[in-house]
Design a protein around this motif. Structure first.
Motif, PDB file in Angstrom:
ATOM      1  N   GLU A 123       0.843  -1.202   0.000  1.00  0.00           N
ATOM      2  CA  GLU A 123       0.000   0.000   0.000  1.00  0.00           C
ATOM      3  C   GLU A 123       0.871   1.242   0.000  1.00  0.00           C
ATOM      4  OE1 GLU A 123      -3.483   2.003   2.800  1.00  0.00           O
ATOM      5  OE2 GLU A 123      -2.713  -0.005   3.204  1.00  0.00           O
ATOM      6  N   ALA A 124       0.496   2.180  -0.857  1.00  0.00           N
ATOM      7  CA  ALA A 124       1.272   3.419  -0.946  1.00  0.00           C
ATOM      8  C   ALA A 124       1.234   4.162   0.382  1.00  0.00           C
ATOM      9  CB  ALA A 124       0.731   4.304  -2.055  1.00  0.00           C
ATOM     10  N   GLU A 125       2.361   4.635   0.828  1.00  0.00           N
ATOM     11  CA  GLU A 125       2.472   5.411   2.058  1.00  0.00           C
ATOM     12  C   GLU A 125       3.202   6.698   1.729  1.00  0.00           C
ATOM     13  OE1 GLU A 125       4.467   2.699   4.542  1.00  0.00           O
ATOM     14  OE2 GLU A 125       2.711   1.462   4.923  1.00  0.00           O
ATOM     15  N   ILE A 126       2.428   7.722   1.398  1.00  0.00           N
ATOM     16  CA  ILE A 126       2.992   8.998   0.966  1.00  0.00           C
ATOM     17  C   ILE A 126       2.983   9.962   2.141  1.00  0.00           C
ATOM     18  CG2 ILE A 126       2.770  10.909  -0.655  1.00  0.00           C
ATOM     19  CD1 ILE A 126       1.194   9.037  -2.469  1.00  0.00           C
ATOM     20  N   ALA A 127       4.136  10.455   2.494  1.00  0.00           N
ATOM     21  CA  ALA A 127       4.205  11.409   3.594  1.00  0.00           C
ATOM     22  C   ALA A 127       3.493  12.697   3.203  1.00  0.00           C
ATOM     23  CB  ALA A 127       5.660  11.703   3.948  1.00  0.00           C
ATOM     24  N   GLN A 128       2.566  13.115   4.033  1.00  0.00           N
ATOM     25  CA  GLN A 128       1.812  14.340   3.800  1.00  0.00           C
ATOM     26  C   GLN A 128       2.367  15.451   4.685  1.00  0.00           C
ATOM     27  OE1 GLN A 128      -1.130  14.613   1.764  1.00  0.00           O
ATOM     28  NE2 GLN A 128      -0.544  12.615   0.992  1.00  0.00           N
ATOM     29  N   THR A 129       2.121  16.686   4.272  1.00  0.00           N
ATOM     30  CA  THR A 129       2.393  17.812   5.157  1.00  0.00           C
ATOM     31  C   THR A 129       1.053  18.330   5.666  1.00  0.00           C
ATOM     32  OG1 THR A 129       4.409  18.443   4.002  1.00  0.00           O
ATOM     33  CG2 THR A 129       3.390  20.098   5.396  1.00  0.00           C
ATOM     34  N   VAL A 130       0.880  18.303   6.965  1.00  0.00           N
ATOM     35  CA  VAL A 130      -0.351  18.769   7.595  1.00  0.00           C
ATOM     36  C   VAL A 130      -0.017  20.060   8.339  1.00  0.00           C
ATOM     37  CG1 VAL A 130      -2.220  18.234   9.193  1.00  0.00           C
ATOM     38  CG2 VAL A 130      -1.155  16.401   7.847  1.00  0.00           C
ATOM     39  N   TYR A 131      -0.720  21.123   8.009  1.00  0.00           N
ATOM     40  CA  TYR A 131      -0.506  22.426   8.637  1.00  0.00           C
ATOM     41  C   TYR A 131      -1.540  22.615   9.741  1.00  0.00           C
ATOM     42  CZ  TYR A 131       2.567  23.443   4.705  1.00  0.00           C
ATOM     43  OH  TYR A 131       3.582  23.401   3.794  1.00  0.00           O
ATOM     44  N   LEU A 132      -1.081  23.078  10.886  1.00  0.00           N
ATOM     45  CA  LEU A 132      -1.948  23.263  12.046  1.00  0.00           C
ATOM     46  C   LEU A 132      -2.067  24.746  12.377  1.00  0.00           C
ATOM     47  CD1 LEU A 132      -0.579  20.406  14.350  1.00  0.00           C
ATOM     48  CD2 LEU A 132      -2.314  20.262  12.550  1.00  0.00           C
ATOM     49  N   TRP A 133      -3.285  25.194  12.579  1.00  0.00           N
ATOM     50  CA  TRP A 133      -3.573  26.591  12.905  1.00  0.00           C
ATOM     51  C   TRP A 133      -4.417  26.637  14.171  1.00  0.00           C
ATOM     52  CZ3 TRP A 133      -2.868  31.554  10.651  1.00  0.00           C
ATOM     53  CH2 TRP A 133      -3.710  32.553  11.128  1.00  0.00           C
ATOM     54  N   CYS A 134      -4.015  27.466  15.131  1.00  0.00           N
ATOM     55  CA  CYS A 134      -4.765  27.591  16.375  1.00  0.00           C
ATOM     56  C   CYS A 134      -5.246  29.017  16.553  1.00  0.00           C
ATOM     57  CB  CYS A 134      -3.890  27.191  17.569  1.00  0.00           C
ATOM     58  SG  CYS A 134      -4.801  27.112  19.133  1.00  0.00           S
ATOM     59  N   ARG A 174       4.480  14.723   7.825  1.00  0.00           N
ATOM     60  CA  ARG A 174       5.164  15.978   8.130  1.00  0.00           C
ATOM     61  C   ARG A 174       4.144  16.957   8.699  1.00  0.00           C
ATOM     62  NH1 ARG A 174       7.536  14.671   3.001  1.00  0.00           N
ATOM     63  NH2 ARG A 174       5.959  15.958   1.972  1.00  0.00           N
ATOM     64  N   VAL A 175       4.526  17.662   9.751  1.00  0.00           N
ATOM     65  CA  VAL A 175       3.614  18.569  10.447  1.00  0.00           C
ATOM     66  C   VAL A 175       4.266  19.938  10.541  1.00  0.00           C
ATOM     67  CG1 VAL A 175       2.187  18.914  12.496  1.00  0.00           C
ATOM     68  CG2 VAL A 175       2.819  16.594  11.803  1.00  0.00           C
ATOM     69  N   ARG A 176       3.495  20.979  10.244  1.00  0.00           N
ATOM     70  CA  ARG A 176       3.978  22.354  10.341  1.00  0.00           C
ATOM     71  C   ARG A 176       2.949  23.192  11.093  1.00  0.00           C
ATOM     72  NH1 ARG A 176       7.690  23.963   6.459  1.00  0.00           N
ATOM     73  NH2 ARG A 176       7.970  25.761   7.859  1.00  0.00           N
ATOM     74  N   LEU A 177       3.441  24.121  11.880  1.00  0.00           N
ATOM     75  CA  LEU A 177       2.578  25.094  12.547  1.00  0.00           C
ATOM     76  C   LEU A 177       2.432  26.297  11.628  1.00  0.00           C
ATOM     77  CD1 LEU A 177       1.078  25.903  15.179  1.00  0.00           C
ATOM     78  CD2 LEU A 177       3.220  26.967  15.929  1.00  0.00           C
ATOM     79  N   LEU A 178       1.210  26.769  11.459  1.00  0.00           N
ATOM     80  CA  LEU A 178       0.934  27.856  10.525  1.00  0.00           C
ATOM     81  C   LEU A 178       0.655  29.153  11.275  1.00  0.00           C
ATOM     82  CD1 LEU A 178       0.616  28.329   7.442  1.00  0.00           C
ATOM     83  CD2 LEU A 178      -1.843  27.991   7.762  1.00  0.00           C
TER      84      LEU A 178
END
Length: 343
Positions: A123-134, A174-178
């Motif tokens: 199964e394909a496992e593609i790393a995503q970038t998820v941006y988080l905003w608070c 991948r996780v980034r704070l926005l």
């Protein structure tokens, strides 16, 4: 006459506009926010107020980090599979070999069980970038619990975002704070994502932020999670969500609600004071307004959901008296199921 009960909430829309609505002046242009008892001190929205709030938030962040990591540990991380064939380590399916298929791809053990040659697919496992905003606006820095039994809405939002960041990073994402200017630069080093993100959040609390991010600060097809109470202007929120959809940036909205904003559990003569210089209102027999208030709150929630659905995004509502672990489980599942490519 007994002194007024002073109710502490958030921005002045939710209760003030609801009460105007109960007087026959319903407004469909804003979701509003709550009233709160101020009790003196720095004027909300000023530099002194922001600095004080930033200091209080920074003092609570270490505890929130520990709590977030504990919650993340209770939720199965794993890889976020893409349910399609591709590079990865997780077995997906066997399929019949096609003419011209390289011999090295054939699974001989499975093929020996039949008269056909089979290929083992992962199964394909593609790393995503998820941006988080608070949302760090004043309405989020509030709890209806005077004894501390319920967290501030802002603390619960940060807790869930830090736990989600931990969960996603453990799963290979991948996780980034926005921020309003774009992705935040986390402190350098190989430290835990929750700790580094908490340090960045503490620097954001001392300056005003938008209610929701502008689409232009995000790459196309990014994933976005917005945590807030979404008590701002409806037209502004609709405009922002449509721009995110057009980019496109699939967005998960995590709405944080204090149970008092849903139930209006107050009785007698109550004084409602705005936290952002919206004024105040004193109401007798507040309990008599509860049935109509409940109806208007439900209508407001329906409008919000229709607005989010109409923009192609998803909405998850969390009440601060609920288990954060259960919400994290639903939130991570929703984020993993969002469409869009990784950036």
């Amino acid at each position: 006459m007994a002194s007024d009960t002073q109710f502490t909430a958030g921005r002045a829309g939710l209760f003030s506009r609801v009460f105007r609505g109960l007087r026959g002046e319903r407004s469909s242009s804003s979701l509003g926010a709550g009233f709160s008892g101020t009790g003196g001190g720095a004027v909300p929205g000023t530099a002194g107020s922001l600095a004080g709030e930033a200091a209080m938030l920074a003092a609570r962040l270490p505890g929130l980090v520990v709590h977030a990591e504990r919650i993340a540990a209770t939720v199965a991380a794993g890889q976020h599979g893409r349910r399609r064939a591709g590079p990865g380590e997780t077995f997906w399916q066997y399929r019949p070999a096609q003419p011209g298929e390289p011999v090295t791809r054939i699974d001989w053990r499975q093929s020996a069980r039949s008269h056909r040659a089979y290929v083992r697919e992962t199964e394909a496992e593609i790393a995503q970038t998820v941006y988080l905003w608070c949302d760090l606006s004043p309405s989020m820095a509030w709890s209806s619990s005077q004894g501390g039994n319920l967290p501030q809405k802002r603390d619960r939002a940060i807790l869930l975002l830090l736990a989600l960041a931990t969960l996603l990073e453990n799963g290979g994402e991948r996780v980034r704070l926005l921020t309003s200017e774009g992705p935040a630069d986390l402190p350098p080093g190989a430290g835990r994502i929750a700790t580094r993100m908490a340090l960045s959040l503490s620097t954001l609390a001392d300056r005003p932020q938008r209610r929701i991010p502008a689409a232009g600060v995000l790459p196309r097809f990014a994933k976005l999670v917005i945590a807030g109470d979404f008590l701002g202007d409806e037209a502004e929120l609709t405009h922002g969500l449509r721009h995110l959809a057009a980019r496109p940036v699939p967005t998960q909205l995590l709405q944080i609600v204090d149970p008092a904003e849903r139930d209006l559990p107050y009785a007698g003569r109550v004084r409602f004071v705005g936290t952002e210089d919206e004024g105040e209102v004193i109401l007798p027999h507040v309990e008599a307004l509860r049935p109509d208030y409940g109806t208007i709150f439900s209508e407001r929630q329906e409008r919000l959901r229709a607005m989010v659905d109409g923009s192609g995004h998803t909405l998850l509502t969390h009440f601060t008296d609920q288990s954060p672990a259960m919400t994290l489980l639903a939130l991570s599942g929703s984020v993993s199921g969002q469409s869009g490519g990784g950036r």
